[in-house]
Motif scaffolding. Structure first.
Motif, PDB file in Angstrom:
ATOM      1  N   GLU A 258     -39.047  -5.538 -68.853  1.00  0.00           N
ATOM      2  CA  GLU A 258     -39.696  -4.784 -69.915  1.00  0.00           C
ATOM      3  C   GLU A 258     -38.971  -3.481 -70.254  1.00  0.00           C
ATOM      4  OE1 GLU A 258     -44.347  -6.159 -69.382  1.00  0.00           O
ATOM      5  OE2 GLU A 258     -43.621  -4.482 -68.163  1.00  0.00           O
TER       6      GLU A 258
ATOM      7  N   GLU B 159     -35.721  -3.967 -78.588  1.00  0.00           N
ATOM      8  CA  GLU B 159     -37.135  -4.320 -78.502  1.00  0.00           C
ATOM      9  C   GLU B 159     -37.342  -5.831 -78.411  1.00  0.00           C
ATOM     10  OE1 GLU B 159     -41.095  -4.160 -78.198  1.00  0.00           O
ATOM     11  OE2 GLU B 159     -39.898  -2.318 -78.342  1.00  0.00           O
ATOM     12  N   ASP B 160     -36.622  -6.602 -79.219  1.00  0.00           N
ATOM     13  CA  ASP B 160     -36.801  -8.050 -79.210  1.00  0.00           C
ATOM     14  C   ASP B 160     -35.554  -8.784 -78.709  1.00  0.00           C
ATOM     15  OD1 ASP B 160     -35.343  -7.317 -81.400  1.00  0.00           O
ATOM     16  OD2 ASP B 160     -36.688  -8.192 -82.886  1.00  0.00           O
TER      17      ASP B 160
ATOM     18  N   THR C 240     -36.279  -3.053 -71.821  1.00  0.00           N
ATOM     19  CA  THR C 240     -35.694  -3.066 -73.163  1.00  0.00           C
ATOM     20  C   THR C 240     -36.717  -2.739 -74.244  1.00  0.00           C
ATOM     21  OG1 THR C 240     -36.072  -5.453 -73.195  1.00  0.00           O
ATOM     22  CG2 THR C 240     -33.868  -4.710 -72.582  1.00  0.00           C
ATOM     23  N   GLN C 241     -37.989  -2.779 -73.894  1.00  0.00           N
ATOM     24  CA  GLN C 241     -39.024  -2.504 -74.894  1.00  0.00           C
ATOM     25  C   GLN C 241     -39.050  -1.020 -75.249  1.00  0.00           C
ATOM     26  OE1 GLN C 241     -42.695  -4.040 -73.320  1.00  0.00           O
ATOM     27  NE2 GLN C 241     -41.920  -6.145 -73.163  1.00  0.00           N
TER      28      GLN C 241
ATOM     29  N   GLU D  89     -44.145  -8.924 -65.908  1.00  0.00           N
ATOM     30  CA  GLU D  89     -44.948  -8.243 -66.917  1.00  0.00           C
ATOM     31  C   GLU D  89     -45.990  -7.338 -66.263  1.00  0.00           C
ATOM     32  OE1 GLU D  89     -46.697 -11.197 -69.386  1.00  0.00           O
ATOM     33  OE2 GLU D  89     -44.796 -11.947 -70.165  1.00  0.00           O
TER      34      GLU D  89
END
Length: 473
Positions: free
Chosen positions: A144, A153-154, A146-147, A104
């Motif tokens: 991250e 997003e999820d 895929t965000q 992250e």
């Protein structure tokens, strides 16, 4: 859906292709804004032109394929000359690193802090050059990526289905640019870029080069349209940035000509390296499929010292005991895929024993040393005793910050139970030279040294400093 990956002028990054007689076969990759063409590359008396690999966002990625003789000692691109260690028959040094990032916020980290151990490696190279840089997995943390797109997003908590092929391809383009951003940070920060322009690299991927726990997640997630799109893009970007390659290069670079498994094998004079692909065919109940096992069982080391690069540690504690407890503790079940990722998972025990037996077979004729990363700790292990002993060296977390000391101590206590999946060949986890505990919770990388024909290992630890050399047999 997203802004384009911004234009940049970056490189070169150097890749090791092998030996051709007494010459090094190398590739150099550069990034330029679309529409610009790289300068020519000069090596010895030869001049080399670039080849366009592909475009991502507003960048074009180019590659030079070239050779270096021992007399050349380096190459020139633009206004700069890059010295390369080309004397490889005598004493040499090799670096090994893994886990170059965090799950992250990695893109937002202070770069000087993030790349502190890369800076250390650069200083070591200035003192005495490295001939090769081995990268053992998680060279980027793409979790991250895929965000920022409605389809992913999820994901993987929710699995959405695209309504059109165009929507799925829009996701692919989004992912390419997000992966490229992370590769630019990982490869082209000041310190990693400096050393990778001068030391050719070889890399194998692990889960974070795709997403956290890839292959250990449930099939309905990884085999969904979004999951397969993610894997396809991650594979494209792994080939592009970690090998300076595209699909057409696979038969020349990897053992499986179909590219189903991306296992590879390379050699330097008197030593060879084998990296089985533990991700491309992985499932919840297998580490490698038919293509990976075919490549592994075809390796014939002869009498040459062989370094086996296993992206997850091959020699480790009895994690199957932890998995049993997780089944009855709901709050711990979220970590199931982390344990499934390991050779030591109860789901992989038969396959783990198969791999250990294969390594013992190689050990009958040649010294074998296993190199691993993945666990964000430094440690070492042994399997067997005497002339059949196999060493494993784990260096993990060149950029990933260390986990708590309590985690390292708990894992060390578990390792004290021992294990012997192959009867008569017990596995033991040992402290590093000069350390009291089995696992060291510090950022680190590994140095492999050949001196007068004998190999040894030194761990470079962020806080404790360098370990004493450990002899490898």
């Amino acid at each position: 859906m997203t802004s384009e990956f911004s234009a940049a002028r970056l490189g070169p990054i150097l890749y090791y292709r092998g030996l051709e007689g007494d010459r090094l076969k190398l590739a150099a990759m550069v990034l330029l804004p679309i529409g610009e063409t790289p300068d020519l590359l000069y090596a010895g008396d030869d001049t080399y032109e670039p080849q366009l690999l592909r475009e991502v966002g507003r960048n074009a990625i180019w590659r030079f394929d070239f050779h270096l003789s021992q007399a050349a000692g380096g190459y020139r691109l633009g206004d700069e000359t890059y010295e390369v260690q080309t004397e490889l028959t005598g004493d040499i040094r090799i670096a090994f690193a893994s886990c170059n990032g965090e799950e992250e916020g990695d893109l937002d980290r202070d770069q000087e802090e993030r790349n502190k151990m890369w800076t250390h490696m650069c200083n070591e190279h200035r003192r005495a050059p490295f001939a090769l840089l081995l990268q053992g997995g998680d060279q980027i943390y793409a979790d991250e990526a895929t965000q920022g797109h409605p389809l992913s997003e999820d994901w993987p908590e929710k699995v959405h289905r695209p309504s059109t092929a165009e929507e799925l391809e829009d996701l692919a383009d989004h992912l390419r640019q997000r992966f490229a951003e992370r590769y630019v940070q990982a490869l082209f920060g000041d310190a990693p870029a400096w050393i990778m322009a001068r030391v050719p690299t070889l890399a194998i991927w692990d889960d974070h080069d795709i997403c956290d726990g890839w292959g250990s997640l449930y099939r309905r997630k990884t085999h969904s349209e979004v999951g397969q799109c993610l894997f396809r893009v991650a594979r494209e970007m792994y080939l592009l940035f970690q090998h300076a390659a595209v699909e057409a290069d696979i038969p020349d670079l990897f053992l499986d000509k179909t590219g189903t498994s991306l296992s590879w094998q390379r050699a330097l004079p008197g030593v060879q390296f084998f990296a089985p692909d533990l991700r491309a065919e992985r499932g919840r109940r297998q580490v490698m499929g038919a293509y990976g096992w075919s490549a592994t069982e075809a390796v014939q080391p002869g009498e040459t010292h062989t370094f086996l690069i296993s992206s997850t540690p091959l020699l480790g504690p009895r994690l199957s005991l932890v998995e049993r407890f997780m089944l009855v503790i709901p709050t711990m079940q979220k970590y199931e895929d982390d344990l499934r990722d390991q050779w030591q998972s109860r789901a992989h025990r038969a396959e783990w024993a198969r791999m250990l037996k294969q390594v013992l077979k190689w050990r009958e004729t040649a010294p074998v040393t296993v190199l691993s990363g993945e666990i964000h700790l430094a440690t070492r292990a042994e399997m067997g005793t005497g002339e059949t002993r196999i060493n494993q060296l784990v260096a993990s977390g060149i950029a990933h910050r260390a986990p708590p000391q309590s985690y390292a101590r708990s894992l060390g206590a578990l390792a004290g139970l021992g294990d012997a999946p192959v009867p008569g060949h017990p596995i033991r986890i040992h402290p590093l030279p000069g350390q009291k505990h089995r696992y060291v919770a510090e950022r680190n990388y590994l140095e492999l040294c050949r001196t007068d024909g004998k190999w040894s290992a030194i761990w470079h630890l962020e806080d404790s400093g360098d370990t004493a050399p450990m002899a490898l047999e």
